[in-house]
Design a protein around this motif. Structure first.
Motif, PDB file in Angstrom:
ATOM      1  N   LYS A  61      54.934  37.311  12.077  1.00 56.43           N
ATOM      2  CA  LYS A  61      56.086  36.413  12.065  1.00 56.43           C
ATOM      3  C   LYS A  61      55.758  35.096  12.771  1.00 56.43           C
ATOM      4  O   LYS A  61      56.029  34.002  12.252  1.00 56.43           O
ATOM      5  CB  LYS A  61      57.265  37.095  12.751  1.00 56.43           C
ATOM      6  N   ILE A  62      55.154  35.175  13.945  1.00 56.26           N
ATOM      7  CA  ILE A  62      54.803  33.964  14.692  1.00 56.26           C
ATOM      8  C   ILE A  62      53.704  33.190  13.976  1.00 56.26           C
ATOM      9  O   ILE A  62      53.713  31.952  13.953  1.00 56.26           O
ATOM     10  CB  ILE A  62      54.392  34.325  16.134  1.00 56.26           C
ATOM     11  N   GLU A  63      52.769  33.915  13.386  1.00 57.68           N
ATOM     12  CA  GLU A  63      51.706  33.250  12.605  1.00 57.68           C
ATOM     13  C   GLU A  63      52.314  32.378  11.510  1.00 57.68           C
ATOM     14  O   GLU A  63      51.901  31.234  11.289  1.00 57.68           O
ATOM     15  CB  GLU A  63      50.778  34.296  11.998  1.00 57.68           C
ATOM     16  N   LYS A  64      53.314  32.909  10.820  1.00 56.45           N
ATOM     17  CA  LYS A  64      53.956  32.153   9.734  1.00 56.45           C
ATOM     18  C   LYS A  64      54.823  31.020  10.260  1.00 56.45           C
ATOM     19  O   LYS A  64      54.842  29.925   9.700  1.00 56.45           O
ATOM     20  CB  LYS A  64      54.798  33.102   8.872  1.00 56.45           C
ATOM     21  N   LEU A  65      55.556  31.276  11.343  1.00 56.01           N
ATOM     22  CA  LEU A  65      56.449  30.252  11.903  1.00 56.01           C
ATOM     23  C   LEU A  65      55.684  29.016  12.359  1.00 56.01           C
ATOM     24  O   LEU A  65      56.163  27.885  12.214  1.00 56.01           O
ATOM     25  CB  LEU A  65      57.242  30.837  13.082  1.00 56.01           C
ATOM     26  N   PHE A  66      54.494  29.217  12.918  1.00 55.68           N
ATOM     27  CA  PHE A  66      53.748  28.098  13.499  1.00 55.68           C
ATOM     28  C   PHE A  66      52.452  27.780  12.754  1.00 55.68           C
ATOM     29  O   PHE A  66      51.685  26.919  13.202  1.00 55.68           O
ATOM     30  CB  PHE A  66      53.438  28.384  14.968  1.00 55.68           C
ATOM     31  N   GLY A  67      52.186  28.446  11.656  1.00 57.69           N
ATOM     32  CA  GLY A  67      50.959  28.174  10.906  1.00 57.69           C
ATOM     33  C   GLY A  67      49.705  28.537  11.676  1.00 57.69           C
ATOM     34  O   GLY A  67      48.707  27.819  11.632  1.00 57.69           O
ATOM     35  N   MET A  68      49.740  29.677  12.374  1.00 53.00           N
ATOM     36  CA  MET A  68      48.624  30.102  13.207  1.00 53.00           C
ATOM     37  C   MET A  68      47.606  30.906  12.419  1.00 53.00           C
ATOM     38  O   MET A  68      47.938  31.600  11.459  1.00 53.00           O
ATOM     39  CB  MET A  68      49.133  30.952  14.376  1.00 53.00           C
ATOM     40  N   LYS A  69      46.366  30.837  12.857  1.00 52.16           N
ATOM     41  CA  LYS A  69      45.311  31.660  12.259  1.00 52.16           C
ATOM     42  C   LYS A  69      45.504  33.124  12.647  1.00 52.16           C
ATOM     43  O   LYS A  69      45.375  34.018  11.813  1.00 52.16           O
ATOM     44  CB  LYS A  69      43.943  31.156  12.722  1.00 52.16           C
ATOM     45  N   GLU A  70      45.796  33.378  13.916  1.00 50.20           N
ATOM     46  CA  GLU A  70      46.026  34.755  14.365  1.00 50.20           C
ATOM     47  C   GLU A  70      46.808  34.748  15.671  1.00 50.20           C
ATOM     48  O   GLU A  70      46.626  33.870  16.526  1.00 50.20           O
ATOM     49  CB  GLU A  70      44.703  35.498  14.548  1.00 50.20           C
ATOM     50  N   VAL A  71      47.701  35.729  15.813  1.00 49.24           N
ATOM     51  CA  VAL A  71      48.435  35.965  17.053  1.00 49.24           C
ATOM     52  C   VAL A  71      48.156  37.405  17.479  1.00 49.24           C
ATOM     53  O   VAL A  71      48.245  38.325  16.667  1.00 49.24           O
ATOM     54  CB  VAL A  71      49.953  35.743  16.875  1.00 49.24           C
ATOM     55  N   ILE A  72      47.814  37.584  18.746  1.00 53.32           N
ATOM     56  CA  ILE A  72      47.505  38.913  19.278  1.00 53.32           C
ATOM     57  C   ILE A  72      48.452  39.176  20.439  1.00 53.32           C
ATOM     58  O   ILE A  72      48.511  38.392  21.400  1.00 53.32           O
ATOM     59  CB  ILE A  72      46.047  38.990  19.751  1.00 53.32           C
ATOM     60  N   ILE A  73      49.209  40.266  20.343  1.00 57.89           N
ATOM     61  CA  ILE A  73      50.213  40.597  21.348  1.00 57.89           C
ATOM     62  C   ILE A  73      49.808  41.880  22.063  1.00 57.89           C
ATOM     63  O   ILE A  73      49.414  42.861  21.426  1.00 57.89           O
ATOM     64  CB  ILE A  73      51.596  40.779  20.700  1.00 57.89           C
ATOM     65  N   VAL A  74      49.923  41.869  23.397  1.00 58.29           N
ATOM     66  CA  VAL A  74      49.614  43.062  24.190  1.00 58.29           C
ATOM     67  C   VAL A  74      50.886  43.582  24.846  1.00 58.29           C
ATOM     68  O   VAL A  74      51.905  42.906  24.891  1.00 58.29           O
ATOM     69  CB  VAL A  74      48.545  42.754  25.269  1.00 58.29           C
ATOM     70  N   GLN A 122      49.063  42.160  33.906  1.00 57.55           N
ATOM     71  CA  GLN A 122      49.357  41.456  32.658  1.00 57.55           C
ATOM     72  C   GLN A 122      48.219  40.504  32.301  1.00 57.55           C
ATOM     73  O   GLN A 122      47.799  40.429  31.146  1.00 57.55           O
ATOM     74  CB  GLN A 122      50.662  40.667  32.787  1.00 57.55           C
ATOM     75  N   THR A 123      47.719  39.801  33.298  1.00 53.72           N
ATOM     76  CA  THR A 123      46.597  38.895  33.081  1.00 53.72           C
ATOM     77  C   THR A 123      45.375  39.658  32.580  1.00 53.72           C
ATOM     78  O   THR A 123      44.682  39.213  31.656  1.00 53.72           O
ATOM     79  CB  THR A 123      46.245  38.156  34.390  1.00 53.72           C
ATOM     80  N   VAL A 162      44.985  30.114  17.589  1.00 50.79           N
ATOM     81  CA  VAL A 162      44.992  31.542  17.896  1.00 50.79           C
ATOM     82  C   VAL A 162      45.681  31.695  19.248  1.00 50.79           C
ATOM     83  O   VAL A 162      45.404  30.927  20.177  1.00 50.79           O
ATOM     84  CB  VAL A 162      43.565  32.127  17.966  1.00 50.79           C
ATOM     85  N   LEU A 163      46.592  32.665  19.348  1.00 54.83           N
ATOM     86  CA  LEU A 163      47.312  32.894  20.600  1.00 54.83           C
ATOM     87  C   LEU A 163      47.168  34.346  21.024  1.00 54.83           C
ATOM     88  O   LEU A 163      47.341  35.253  20.212  1.00 54.83           O
ATOM     89  CB  LEU A 163      48.796  32.563  20.431  1.00 54.83           C
ATOM     90  N   VAL A 164      46.858  34.547  22.311  1.00 51.53           N
ATOM     91  CA  VAL A 164      46.858  35.882  22.902  1.00 51.53           C
ATOM     92  C   VAL A 164      47.899  35.878  24.012  1.00 51.53           C
ATOM     93  O   VAL A 164      47.784  35.090  24.968  1.00 51.53           O
ATOM     94  CB  VAL A 164      45.479  36.267  23.466  1.00 51.53           C
ATOM     95  N   THR A 165      48.919  36.729  23.895  1.00 50.26           N
ATOM     96  CA  THR A 165      50.004  36.734  24.871  1.00 50.26           C
ATOM     97  C   THR A 165      50.615  38.129  24.966  1.00 50.26           C
ATOM     98  O   THR A 165      50.151  39.069  24.311  1.00 50.26           O
ATOM     99  CB  THR A 165      51.073  35.683  24.496  1.00 50.26           C
ATOM    100  N   ASN A 166      51.648  38.265  25.783  1.00 50.47           N
ATOM    101  CA  ASN A 166      52.299  39.561  25.951  1.00 50.47           C
ATOM    102  C   ASN A 166      53.576  39.647  25.118  1.00 50.47           C
ATOM    103  O   ASN A 166      54.082  38.644  24.605  1.00 50.47           O
ATOM    104  CB  ASN A 166      52.609  39.817  27.432  1.00 50.47           C
ATOM    105  N   ILE A 218      41.369  29.214  20.746  1.00 48.16           N
ATOM    106  CA  ILE A 218      42.076  30.376  21.291  1.00 48.16           C
ATOM    107  C   ILE A 218      42.816  29.970  22.561  1.00 48.16           C
ATOM    108  O   ILE A 218      42.198  29.533  23.530  1.00 48.16           O
ATOM    109  CB  ILE A 218      41.093  31.508  21.618  1.00 48.16           C
ATOM    110  N   GLY A 219      44.131  30.141  22.551  1.00 46.32           N
ATOM    111  CA  GLY A 219      44.937  29.897  23.738  1.00 46.32           C
ATOM    112  C   GLY A 219      45.351  31.217  24.356  1.00 46.32           C
ATOM    113  O   GLY A 219      45.825  32.115  23.655  1.00 46.32           O
ATOM    114  N   VAL A 220      45.160  31.370  25.662  1.00 43.60           N
ATOM    115  CA  VAL A 220      45.546  32.605  26.354  1.00 43.60           C
ATOM    116  C   VAL A 220      46.592  32.271  27.412  1.00 43.60           C
ATOM    117  O   VAL A 220      46.401  31.382  28.240  1.00 43.60           O
ATOM    118  CB  VAL A 220      44.331  33.319  26.981  1.00 43.60           C
TER     119      VAL A 220
END
Length: 320
Positions: free
Chosen positions: A70-83, A92-93, A302-306, A279-281
């Motif tokens: 959903k976030i990939e489509k909303l923002f035109g991202m290559k990949e979103v990774i959620i932990v 968390q870090t 690319v986003l890696v977040t929680n 890649i943004g973390v």
């Protein structure tokens, strides 16, 4: 020749042989006395008519795939990774750093050049690189050195750790991250050793950056020694919502309105946008708006977040 792909009995028999008894399509063709392409069409008909239903069972404790997509489509991202969410900021870090390390090991190719900024989460990534093999990677800093308060978040320190973890090489940038005015910055960038490193950074295949928040006193940016609470208060009033490589942006991702950005010694913003994988973390409630601004800026793809941060990002985008 009689048309057989509409024969329900034959479709069921074909599907049972393939999905339940694990016969190959060639074997089924021999058993049924038909061609292999006919078997393929029978199997396709079985799925299209509902005779065969394929269900994917995700073995993970929580499935964030829908939210990621959903976030990939909303923002035109290559990949979103959620932990997973963690109650403790340190844990968390670590979880975000582990996921970023896994992603980096998945996408990196032999001979790649990887640019790196500062940040506590970025700093942790090297701890979770395991058995990378011989990749001949080169690491280079995107910005100069931060203040004296925390040497461990200095970009040169971070790339040294990553190069050691990957068994790669690195180039050091011996320059301050911020100078007192734009003219001094222009003169520094004329120095051959500095220019060579930043020109090399433009050749990066991958970028790895933290996302800072000027409203968070505990952020790496505040730890750099370049800012105090008065500075961050003024940045907040001017609309600064976050920073990448110490360049500030507003909620829409605009960077031009902040004069401070002209004092930063590092790769230009437009050069960052041309890097194939950025890649943004970042994680935590205090980083949500900074992440949204970063997504709008197109400085990362690319986003890696929680999970909680990802949910807040998705809700914000939908309300807009």
């Amino acid at each position: 020749m009689q048309k057989i792909v509409d024969d329900s009995r034959l479709i069921v028999k074909c599907c049972k042989l393939y999905y339940e008894e694990n016969y190959t399509q060639n074997e089924i063709a021999s058993i049924l006395g038909v061609s292999r392409p006919t078997v393929s069409r029978l199997l396709k008909e079985g799925k299209e008519t509902g005779i065969v239903r394929i269900e994917i069972i995700n073995p993970l404790r929580n499935n964030f795939e829908s939210l990621e997509r959903k976030i990939e489509k909303l923002f035109g991202m290559k990949e979103v990774i959620i932990v997973e969410d963690e109650a403790d900021d340190r844990l968390q870090t670590i979880q975000v750093a582990k996921a970023a390390a896994e992603y980096l090991m998945r996408i990196v190719k032999p001979g790649n050049t990887i640019g790196v900024s500062m940040g506590n989460t970025v700093k942790c990534i090297a701890n979770y690189i395991a058995n990378p093999g011989k990749l001949n990677l080169t690491f280079v800093p995107f910005i100069g050195g931060v203040g004296q308060s925390q040497r461990e978040i200095h970009p040169n320190e971070i790339i040294t750790d990553l190069a050691r973890a990957f068994g790669g090489s690195f180039k050091l940038l011996h320059a301050p991250a911020v100078v007192s005015n734009e003219n001094i910055r222009k003169e520094i960038l004329k120095e051959t050793s500095i220019k060579e490193v930043l020109d090399y950074a433009k050749l990066c295949n991958i970028g790895l950056v933290g996302v800072g928040s000027p409203t968070d006193p505990a952020s790496s940016m505040m730890s750099s020694g370049y800012f105090n609470l008065y500075d961050t208060s003024n940045l907040d009033k001017a609309g600064a919502i976050g920073d990448i490589c110490l360049r500030f942006y507003d909620i829409e991702g605009n960077t031009d309105r902040f004069e401070f950005n002209k004092r930063v010694v590092g790769i230009e913003m437009e050069a960052l946008k041309r890097i194939e994988t950025m890649i943004g973390v970042a994680c935590g409630e205090k980083k949500v708006m900074a992440i949204i601004g970063a997504l709008h800026s197109k400085l990362i793809n690319v986003l890696v977040t929680n999970y909680s941060s990802a949910t807040a990002i998705s809700d914000y985008a939908e309300q807009r």
